[in-house]
Write a protein that holds these residues in place. Structure first.
Motif, PDB file in Angstrom:
ATOM      1  N   ASP A 116       0.940  -1.251  -0.044  1.00 58.42           N
ATOM      2  CA  ASP A 116       0.084   0.014   0.071  1.00 58.42           C
ATOM      3  C   ASP A 116       0.897   1.126   0.114  1.00 58.42           C
ATOM      4  N   GLU A 117       2.056   1.281   0.729  1.00 53.66           N
ATOM      5  CA  GLU A 117       2.980   2.228   0.892  1.00 53.66           C
ATOM      6  C   GLU A 117       3.610   2.493  -0.499  1.00 53.66           C
ATOM      7  N   GLY A 118       3.849   1.467  -1.239  1.00 59.91           N
ATOM      8  CA  GLY A 118       4.417   1.598  -2.550  1.00 59.91           C
ATOM      9  C   GLY A 118       3.536   2.213  -3.426  1.00 59.91           C
ATOM     10  N   ARG A 119       2.257   1.801  -3.596  1.00 62.19           N
ATOM     11  CA  ARG A 119       1.318   2.310  -4.366  1.00 62.19           C
ATOM     12  C   ARG A 119       1.037   3.855  -4.159  1.00 62.19           C
ATOM     13  N   GLU A 120       0.974   4.135  -3.111  1.00 55.94           N
ATOM     14  CA  GLU A 120       0.718   5.671  -2.609  1.00 55.94           C
ATOM     15  C   GLU A 120       1.883   6.326  -3.143  1.00 55.94           C
ATOM     16  N   HIS A 121       3.184   5.889  -2.901  1.00 56.43           N
ATOM     17  CA  HIS A 121       4.474   6.495  -3.281  1.00 56.43           C
ATOM     18  C   HIS A 121       4.453   6.705  -4.799  1.00 56.43           C
ATOM     19  N   ALA A 127       1.239  12.011  -9.816  1.00 57.76           N
ATOM     20  CA  ALA A 127       0.738  13.328  -9.674  1.00 57.76           C
ATOM     21  C   ALA A 127       1.597  14.436  -9.983  1.00 57.76           C
ATOM     22  N   ARG A 128       2.697  14.319  -9.355  1.00 58.55           N
ATOM     23  CA  ARG A 128       3.582  15.376  -9.495  1.00 58.55           C
ATOM     24  C   ARG A 128       4.055  15.506 -10.726  1.00 58.55           C
ATOM     25  N   ARG A 129       4.492  14.533 -11.361  1.00 56.76           N
ATOM     26  CA  ARG A 129       4.688  14.510 -12.948  1.00 56.76           C
ATOM     27  C   ARG A 129       3.816  15.259 -13.906  1.00 56.76           C
ATOM     28  N   ALA A 130       2.582  15.026 -13.530  1.00 56.99           N
ATOM     29  CA  ALA A 130       1.395  15.380 -14.556  1.00 56.99           C
ATOM     30  C   ALA A 130       1.215  16.927 -14.156  1.00 56.99           C
TER      31      ALA A 130
END
Length: 133
Positions: A116-121, A127-130
């Protein structure tokens, strides 16, 4: 991310002649149990755990039977065979007499929170890239 307490009990039910475990080296972020051979060919029930369990055939040839939808399913395993095991529920297994008595099977347990932590990372990075483009 600690492993679920149930996960730490899993090696006790696998009927192997020997089990070498990463827990003995102090690993805490994932668990690797390396099982060699079988002490019994009778059916046994796995321990239910929320952690992801991956089986990897390391050496030798052997079969593993598993109950799926109330019926036994027979699978042959050679080195490199990978299986994703069910989480959250006990499962019935048995190891028929193998072609190779000293086959080796690695069971790798990953805490579900780690995934879950990996998915959120990854979600935040995308999102930052977008926003930059």
């Amino acid at each position: 991310m600690p492993l679920a307490p149930e996960t730490l009990l899993c090696r006790s039910v696998v009927p192997s002649r020997e089990c070498v475990s990463s827990r003995d080296a102090g690993w805490t972020s994932l668990l690797l149990d390396l099982h060699t051979g079988a002490t019994s060919h009778d059916a046994y029930t796995s321990i239910a755990t929320p952690d992801l369990r991956i089986g990897v055939s390391v050496s030798g040839r052997y079969a593993c039977d598993v109950v799926i939808n109330g019926r036994w399913r027979h699978d042959a395993h050679d080195p490199g065979t990978v299986c994703l095991h069910r989480t959250g529920e006990p499962t019935r297994y048995r190891f028929p007499k193998p072609d190779t008595a000293d086959y080796r099977l690695a069971l790798i347990y990953l805490p579900v929170d780690l995934l879950d932590e990996g998915r959120e990372h990854i979600r935040r990075a995308v999102a930052r890239r977008a926003r930059r483009h």
